[in-house]
Design a protein around this motif. Sequence first.
Motif, PDB file in Angstrom:
ATOM      1  N   SER A  46      10.588  -8.491  -7.895  1.00 57.95           N
ATOM      2  CA  SER A  46      10.672  -8.470  -6.440  1.00 57.95           C
ATOM      3  C   SER A  46      10.936  -9.870  -5.893  1.00 57.95           C
ATOM      4  CB  SER A  46       9.369  -7.917  -5.846  1.00 57.95           C
ATOM      5  OG  SER A  46       9.378  -8.013  -4.440  1.00 57.95           O
ATOM      6  N   SER A  47      10.142 -10.838  -6.349  1.00 56.70           N
ATOM      7  CA  SER A  47      10.318 -12.227  -5.929  1.00 56.70           C
ATOM      8  C   SER A  47       9.496 -13.117  -6.854  1.00 56.70           C
ATOM      9  CB  SER A  47       9.865 -12.417  -4.474  1.00 56.70           C
ATOM     10  OG  SER A  47       9.861 -13.787  -4.133  1.00 56.70           O
ATOM     11  N   ARG A  48      10.164 -14.039  -7.507  1.00 60.04           N
ATOM     12  CA  ARG A  48       9.452 -14.935  -8.428  1.00 60.04           C
ATOM     13  C   ARG A  48       8.468 -15.832  -7.683  1.00 60.04           C
ATOM     14  NH1 ARG A  48      11.242 -15.327 -13.606  1.00 60.04           N
ATOM     15  NH2 ARG A  48      13.175 -14.232 -14.134  1.00 60.04           N
ATOM     16  N   LEU A  49       8.872 -16.327  -6.527  1.00 56.41           N
ATOM     17  CA  LEU A  49       7.993 -17.210  -5.766  1.00 56.41           C
ATOM     18  C   LEU A  49       6.754 -16.465  -5.265  1.00 56.41           C
ATOM     19  CD1 LEU A  49      10.398 -19.445  -3.613  1.00 56.41           C
ATOM     20  CD2 LEU A  49       8.943 -20.125  -5.533  1.00 56.41           C
ATOM     21  N   LEU A  50       6.958 -15.264  -4.718  1.00 58.59           N
ATOM     22  CA  LEU A  50       5.817 -14.488  -4.239  1.00 58.59           C
ATOM     23  C   LEU A  50       4.916 -14.072  -5.388  1.00 58.59           C
ATOM     24  CD1 LEU A  50       7.238 -12.110  -1.463  1.00 58.59           C
ATOM     25  CD2 LEU A  50       5.762 -14.104  -1.190  1.00 58.59           C
ATOM     26  N   SER A  51       5.509 -13.725  -6.528  1.00 54.83           N
ATOM     27  CA  SER A  51       4.720 -13.350  -7.696  1.00 54.83           C
ATOM     28  C   SER A  51       3.873 -14.520  -8.177  1.00 54.83           C
ATOM     29  CB  SER A  51       5.643 -12.866  -8.821  1.00 54.83           C
ATOM     30  OG  SER A  51       4.891 -12.535  -9.974  1.00 54.83           O
ATOM     31  N   LEU A  52       4.480 -15.710  -8.212  1.00 53.76           N
ATOM     32  CA  LEU A  52       3.739 -16.911  -8.610  1.00 53.76           C
ATOM     33  C   LEU A  52       2.611 -17.195  -7.627  1.00 53.76           C
ATOM     34  CD1 LEU A  52       3.465 -19.493 -10.369  1.00 53.76           C
ATOM     35  CD2 LEU A  52       5.076 -20.597  -8.794  1.00 53.76           C
ATOM     36  N   TYR A  53       2.901 -17.034  -6.351  1.00 51.48           N
ATOM     37  CA  TYR A  53       1.920 -17.314  -5.305  1.00 51.48           C
ATOM     38  C   TYR A  53       0.724 -16.373  -5.377  1.00 51.48           C
ATOM     39  CZ  TYR A  53      -0.016 -17.389  -0.541  1.00 51.48           C
ATOM     40  OH  TYR A  53      -0.853 -17.442   0.543  1.00 51.48           O
TER      41      TYR A  53
ATOM     42  N   LEU B  44       0.828  -1.206   0.000  1.00 57.38           N
ATOM     43  CA  LEU B  44       0.000   0.000   0.000  1.00 57.38           C
ATOM     44  C   LEU B  44       0.865   1.261   0.000  1.00 57.38           C
ATOM     45  CD1 LEU B  44      -2.866  -0.983   2.490  1.00 57.38           C
ATOM     46  CD2 LEU B  44      -2.915  -1.001  -0.014  1.00 57.38           C
ATOM     47  N   SER B  45       2.025   1.203   0.669  1.00 57.59           N
ATOM     48  CA  SER B  45       2.914   2.366   0.719  1.00 57.59           C
ATOM     49  C   SER B  45       3.489   2.690  -0.652  1.00 57.59           C
ATOM     50  CB  SER B  45       4.057   2.115   1.711  1.00 57.59           C
ATOM     51  OG  SER B  45       3.556   1.959   3.021  1.00 57.59           O
ATOM     52  N   THR B  46       3.703   1.673  -1.455  1.00 58.26           N
ATOM     53  CA  THR B  46       4.271   1.885  -2.791  1.00 58.26           C
ATOM     54  C   THR B  46       3.201   2.145  -3.832  1.00 58.26           C
ATOM     55  OG1 THR B  46       4.289  -0.531  -3.131  1.00 58.26           O
ATOM     56  CG2 THR B  46       6.307   0.485  -2.307  1.00 58.26           C
ATOM     57  N   GLY B  47       1.937   2.204  -3.406  1.00 60.01           N
ATOM     58  CA  GLY B  47       0.850   2.501  -4.335  1.00 60.01           C
ATOM     59  C   GLY B  47       0.434   1.347  -5.204  1.00 60.01           C
ATOM     60  N   ALA B  48       0.731   0.111  -4.781  1.00 62.94           N
ATOM     61  CA  ALA B  48       0.372  -1.056  -5.588  1.00 62.94           C
ATOM     62  C   ALA B  48      -1.137  -1.244  -5.659  1.00 62.94           C
ATOM     63  CB  ALA B  48       1.033  -2.308  -5.029  1.00 62.94           C
ATOM     64  N   GLY B  49      -1.851  -0.786  -4.633  1.00 64.57           N
ATOM     65  CA  GLY B  49      -3.304  -0.891  -4.638  1.00 64.57           C
ATOM     66  C   GLY B  49      -3.817  -2.203  -4.096  1.00 64.57           C
ATOM     67  N   SER B  50      -3.028  -3.269  -4.191  1.00 62.78           N
ATOM     68  CA  SER B  50      -3.434  -4.576  -3.696  1.00 62.78           C
ATOM     69  C   SER B  50      -2.188  -5.334  -3.251  1.00 62.78           C
ATOM     70  CB  SER B  50      -4.171  -5.374  -4.776  1.00 62.78           C
ATOM     71  OG  SER B  50      -4.389  -6.718  -4.350  1.00 62.78           O
ATOM     72  N   HIS B  51      -2.350  -6.124  -2.183  1.00 67.29           N
ATOM     73  CA  HIS B  51      -1.220  -6.920  -1.689  1.00 67.29           C
ATOM     74  C   HIS B  51      -0.876  -8.067  -2.624  1.00 67.29           C
ATOM     75  CE1 HIS B  51      -4.836  -9.010  -0.285  1.00 67.29           C
ATOM     76  NE2 HIS B  51      -4.109 -10.104  -0.216  1.00 67.29           N
ATOM     77  N   LYS B  52      -1.736  -8.305  -3.626  1.00 66.09           N
ATOM     78  CA  LYS B  52      -1.499  -9.413  -4.548  1.00 66.09           C
ATOM     79  C   LYS B  52      -0.746  -8.989  -5.817  1.00 66.09           C
ATOM     80  CE  LYS B  52      -5.460 -12.136  -2.992  1.00 66.09           C
ATOM     81  NZ  LYS B  52      -6.715 -12.825  -3.381  1.00 66.09           N
ATOM     82  N   LYS B  53      -0.483  -7.697  -5.959  1.00 66.58           N
ATOM     83  CA  LYS B  53       0.228  -7.211  -7.145  1.00 66.58           C
ATOM     84  C   LYS B  53       1.736  -7.229  -6.888  1.00 66.58           C
ATOM     85  CE  LYS B  53      -3.532  -4.297  -8.882  1.00 66.58           C
ATOM     86  NZ  LYS B  53      -3.949  -2.920  -9.258  1.00 66.58           N
ATOM     87  N   VAL B  54       2.297  -8.421  -6.940  1.00 69.28           N
ATOM     88  CA  VAL B  54       3.725  -8.605  -6.687  1.00 69.28           C
ATOM     89  C   VAL B  54       4.436  -8.841  -8.017  1.00 69.28           C
ATOM     90  CG1 VAL B  54       5.471  -9.969  -5.495  1.00 69.28           C
ATOM     91  CG2 VAL B  54       3.231  -9.606  -4.433  1.00 69.28           C
TER      92      VAL B  54
END
Length: 241
Positions: A141-148, A127-137
């Motif tokens: 940043s991280s391939r595993l987190l992005s896949l998840y 939210l601090s970086t303005g992503a709008g959602s915690h799922k927009k990875v």
Amino acid sequence: MVPPKTRSSGPVTTETTRDIFLFIPNLIGYSRVVLAMASIAVMRYHPKVCTWLYSVSCLLDAFDGAAARKYGQSTKFGAVLDMVTDRCTTSSLICFLCCAYPTYAIFFQFLVSLDLASHYMHMVAMLSTGAGSHKKVEKESSRLLSLYYTNTRVLFVVCAANELFFVALYLASFPLRSPPHLGYLFGIPLSYKTILAVTTFPIWFFKQVLNVIQMVRAAQTLALFDIEERARTGAATAKSK
């Protein structure tokens, strides 16, 4: 009392906070809260009823996101509601496991702390970086987190296995009313509870690894945000002088 209208510097909107609260995915979120509270209320006395209520609450987590995308009702409130419901539900179940298995209470306390810390830091960082959602990875940043977070099938399987592992431990804490009918393995009586725990353990362990990665990445993201913020305000320059 009339709820305040949404503040925005963009196009004028007639939506109010009431409209946001009554979005379809948020209504699904409220039903999850009610089911989770009901499962907690009977957790000590009715394991089967509790398991059904808990499972339905968790399964509905797969529908609120789909509803948000289908009806264009993705909101920050909904994202936070979803995250808070997940964390509170899982934490409540783990708290019961602390009582059911007092020898391993410290281990379960560590799991609750890791789960809450990693997800809270991740939510604040996104939210601090303005992503709008915690799922927009992003993959960078991280391939595993992005896949998840971006692959709905992976997200569902990992979350389901994580919850099922804890549910299996919960059910195993109640004494068997009849001898197991599945035989023995290395002297351990087999039942659907032990089989469920063993089969979901690898994915559960993977989820804990993800929690660690998520917490580390969130800390790095927040630190980078701090550097940029201090550069804009001139705090870093003032300190160097």
